[in-house]
Design a protein around this motif. Structure first.
Motif, PDB file in Angstrom:
ATOM      1  N   VAL A   1      40.002  30.230  53.166  1.00 21.37           N
ATOM      2  CA  VAL A   1      39.507  29.132  52.343  1.00 21.37           C
ATOM      3  C   VAL A   1      38.942  29.675  51.020  1.00 21.37           C
ATOM      4  CG1 VAL A   1      37.189  29.079  53.418  1.00 21.37           C
ATOM      5  CG2 VAL A   1      38.141  27.011  52.335  1.00 21.37           C
ATOM      6  N   GLY A   2      39.321  29.011  49.941  1.00 18.82           N
ATOM      7  CA  GLY A   2      38.986  29.472  48.594  1.00 18.82           C
ATOM      8  C   GLY A   2      40.138  30.180  47.918  1.00 18.82           C
ATOM      9  N   PHE A   3      41.203  30.495  48.709  1.00 22.64           N
ATOM     10  CA  PHE A   3      42.349  31.230  48.188  1.00 22.64           C
ATOM     11  C   PHE A   3      43.643  30.499  48.541  1.00 22.64           C
ATOM     12  CE2 PHE A   3      39.043  34.369  49.206  1.00 22.64           C
ATOM     13  CZ  PHE A   3      38.912  35.025  47.997  1.00 22.64           C
ATOM     14  N   GLY A   4      44.671  30.738  47.729  1.00 19.77           N
ATOM     15  CA  GLY A   4      46.006  30.269  48.056  1.00 19.77           C
ATOM     16  C   GLY A   4      46.091  28.766  48.224  1.00 19.77           C
ATOM     17  N   TYR A   5      46.856  28.337  49.219  1.00  9.97           N
ATOM     18  CA  TYR A   5      47.183  26.921  49.391  1.00  9.97           C
ATOM     19  C   TYR A   5      46.443  26.269  50.552  1.00  9.97           C
ATOM     20  CZ  TYR A   5      50.546  27.538  45.733  1.00  9.97           C
ATOM     21  OH  TYR A   5      51.114  27.789  44.508  1.00  9.97           O
ATOM     22  N   THR A   6      45.397  26.930  51.029  1.00  6.80           N
ATOM     23  CA  THR A   6      44.498  26.294  51.989  1.00  6.80           C
ATOM     24  C   THR A   6      43.620  25.292  51.245  1.00  6.80           C
ATOM     25  OG1 THR A   6      44.497  28.044  53.643  1.00  6.80           O
ATOM     26  CG2 THR A   6      42.448  26.794  53.395  1.00  6.80           C
TER      27      THR A   6
ATOM     28  N   GLY B   1      42.369  23.985  40.984  1.00  6.53           N
ATOM     29  CA  GLY B   1      41.385  24.375  41.988  1.00  6.53           C
ATOM     30  C   GLY B   1      41.248  25.863  42.215  1.00  6.53           C
ATOM     31  N   PHE B   2      42.254  26.652  41.825  1.00  9.92           N
ATOM     32  CA  PHE B   2      42.225  28.084  42.140  1.00  9.92           C
ATOM     33  C   PHE B   2      41.057  28.796  41.446  1.00  9.92           C
ATOM     34  CE2 PHE B   2      46.449  29.640  44.052  1.00  9.92           C
ATOM     35  CZ  PHE B   2      46.670  28.436  44.704  1.00  9.92           C
TER      36      PHE B   2
ATOM     37  N   ALA C   1      35.739  31.373  40.903  1.00 11.94           N
ATOM     38  CA  ALA C   1      34.519  31.597  40.127  1.00 11.94           C
ATOM     39  C   ALA C   1      33.270  31.275  40.939  1.00 11.94           C
ATOM     40  CB  ALA C   1      34.556  30.754  38.852  1.00 11.94           C
ATOM     41  N   ALA C   2      33.397  30.288  41.844  1.00 15.75           N
ATOM     42  CA  ALA C   2      32.243  29.901  42.663  1.00 15.75           C
ATOM     43  C   ALA C   2      31.897  30.944  43.710  1.00 15.75           C
ATOM     44  CB  ALA C   2      32.515  28.565  43.353  1.00 15.75           C
ATOM     45  N   MET C   3      32.865  31.781  44.089  1.00 16.73           N
ATOM     46  CA  MET C   3      32.642  32.751  45.152  1.00 16.73           C
ATOM     47  C   MET C   3      31.841  33.961  44.696  1.00 16.73           C
ATOM     48  SD  MET C   3      36.035  33.028  47.511  1.00 16.73           S
ATOM     49  CE  MET C   3      37.274  32.268  46.493  1.00 16.73           C
ATOM     50  N   PHE C   4      32.098  34.431  43.480  1.00 13.77           N
ATOM     51  CA  PHE C   4      31.571  35.741  43.065  1.00 13.77           C
ATOM     52  C   PHE C   4      30.881  35.692  41.693  1.00 13.77           C
ATOM     53  CE2 PHE C   4      35.654  36.533  45.395  1.00 13.77           C
ATOM     54  CZ  PHE C   4      35.083  36.950  46.593  1.00 13.77           C
ATOM     55  N   PRO C   5      29.920  34.782  41.483  1.00 13.04           N
ATOM     56  CA  PRO C   5      29.237  34.767  40.189  1.00 13.04           C
ATOM     57  C   PRO C   5      28.367  36.017  40.007  1.00 13.04           C
ATOM     58  CG  PRO C   5      28.164  33.261  41.712  1.00 13.04           C
ATOM     59  CD  PRO C   5      29.405  33.736  42.388  1.00 13.04           C
ATOM     60  N   ALA C   6      28.171  36.399  38.743  1.00 18.70           N
ATOM     61  CA  ALA C   6      27.331  37.560  38.442  1.00 18.70           C
ATOM     62  C   ALA C   6      25.873  37.237  38.797  1.00 18.70           C
ATOM     63  CB  ALA C   6      27.472  37.916  36.964  1.00 18.70           C
ATOM     64  N   PRO C   7      25.072  38.266  39.094  1.00 17.98           N
ATOM     65  CA  PRO C   7      25.420  39.679  39.301  1.00 17.98           C
ATOM     66  C   PRO C   7      26.158  39.858  40.630  1.00 17.98           C
ATOM     67  CG  PRO C   7      23.097  39.316  39.797  1.00 17.98           C
ATOM     68  CD  PRO C   7      23.620  38.015  39.287  1.00 17.98           C
ATOM     69  N   ARG C   8      27.210  40.676  40.597  1.00 16.03           N
ATOM     70  CA  ARG C   8      28.158  40.698  41.713  1.00 16.03           C
ATOM     71  C   ARG C   8      27.855  41.735  42.785  1.00 16.03           C
ATOM     72  NH1 ARG C   8      30.927  39.714  36.972  1.00 16.03           N
ATOM     73  NH2 ARG C   8      31.468  37.501  36.884  1.00 16.03           N
ATOM     74  N   GLN C   9      26.890  42.623  42.541  1.00 19.02           N
ATOM     75  CA  GLN C   9      26.516  43.575  43.590  1.00 19.02           C
ATOM     76  C   GLN C   9      26.106  42.841  44.863  1.00 19.02           C
ATOM     77  OE1 GLN C   9      26.554  47.106  43.552  1.00 19.02           O
ATOM     78  NE2 GLN C   9      26.205  46.789  45.736  1.00 19.02           N
ATOM     79  N   ARG C  10      25.489  41.676  44.712  1.00 16.57           N
ATOM     80  CA  ARG C  10      25.005  40.949  45.897  1.00 16.57           C
ATOM     81  C   ARG C  10      26.142  40.524  46.816  1.00 16.57           C
ATOM     82  NH1 ARG C  10      23.560  35.044  43.147  1.00 16.57           N
ATOM     83  NH2 ARG C  10      24.975  35.315  41.396  1.00 16.57           N
TER      84      ARG C  10
END
Length: 290
Positions: free
Chosen positions: A70-75, A189-190, A195-204
């Motif tokens: 979920v969040g990727f591809g055609y799901t 939607g891609f 962008a919603a998954m990995f907003p900065a700061p990304r170390q977290r």
């Protein structure tokens, strides 16, 4: 439900079912022991984009199931969808349940490696053998390469630069591939979910995908750890750590290889993984001595 008419035009779209409440696009090819392939987290990625070169060969000895997480591809991307390891592990288990698969071999690539590791820790009885390739799942200082991947903003030029980071062999990275991946990244939607998954700061997000050392050391599974020596996205040290911590692990490092082991060395990857999954030997948990 099969999307047969669409699949003629787009091989990324295959079958569809509801897994843990999420309508999931997945490939289901071949017969034999079930093998779940979990893709990475690059922009515009799908299960097919990630595994297309190795699915046909692996399907000669296994039932290969390769979902779009979920969040990727055609799901489907439900409004307000949360993206975290609990959701992804739940979706993967829900897919196995919906397909009637009690126990599977897992192959996880990068982000998918962290997911496979977490699934094996939480539900060890659902996993026979484990393959972790260029894997996240332990804490490490985020690399400039991974920060660039997760911080991608859509343009052909940005995609071209990213693909140069992924592959050691630049001949694999041409304008046609960059154009295809760029166009994939701007489908409706891609980019929003990415962008919603990995907003900065990304170390977290690196830290959030890491499993506890004690849990990794307690894994009972036969495990194959694979990495490209020249990987600029995920450091080789990750796989050295995993191979050290997992009691029944073996490690294979591909020279002249970046983050795309299954693409840059597809035939060797298939032989290595195929032999590992097919070899005779006990798959029940061994007593731990450390």
């Amino acid at each position: 439900m099969d999307h047969a008419s669409t699949a003629v035009a787009n091989p990324e779209i295959a079958r569809s079912l509801v897994a843990a409440g999420i309508r999931t696009n997945y490939h289901d090819v071949g017969s034999g022991p079930p093998l779940l392939l979990i893709h990475g987290s690059g922009p515009g990625v799908s299960a097919w984009a990630n595994w297309r070169l190795v699915i046909p060969a692996l399907a000669r000895q296994a039932r290969v199931v390769a979902p779009d997480m979920v969040g990727f591809g055609y799901t489907d991307r439900p409004p307000g969808q949360r993206y975290d390891m609990d959701v992804w592990v739940g979706q993967a288990l829900g897919l196995l349940d919906a397909l009637g698969i009690e126990r599977a071999d897992l192959v996880g690539n990068s982000f998918g490696g962290a997911l496979a590791l977490a699934l094996a820790i939480r539900q060890p009885q659902r996993v026979r053998r484990l393959v972790l390739m260029g894997s996240v799942g332990v804490k490490f200082p985020i690399t400039p390469g991974l920060d660039a991947v997760w911080g991608y903003t859509p343009s052909f030029e940005n995609m071209r630069r990213l693909l140069d980071l992924f592959a050691h062999d630049r001949s694999l990275v041409n304008d046609e591939l960059a154009r295809l991946r760029y166009e994939a990244s701007i489908r409706p939607g891609f980019q929003e979910s990415f962008a919603a998954m990995f907003p900065a700061p990304r170390q977290r997000w690196v830290d959030a995908m890491a499993s506890r050392e004690s849990d990794i050391r307690a894994l009972p599974h036969q495990t194959l750890v694979i990495h490209g020596r020249e990987d600029r996205i995920i450091p080789l040290s990750n796989s050295l750590t995993l191979a050290d911590w997992i009691p029944r692990a073996q490690l294979h490092v591909f020279g002249q290889c970046g983050h795309w082991t299954q693409i840059e060395h597809a035939a060797r990857f298939v032989r290595l993984v195929g032999d590992f999954l097919a070899e005779a030997g006990a798959d029940e948990p061994a007593p731990l001595t450390r």
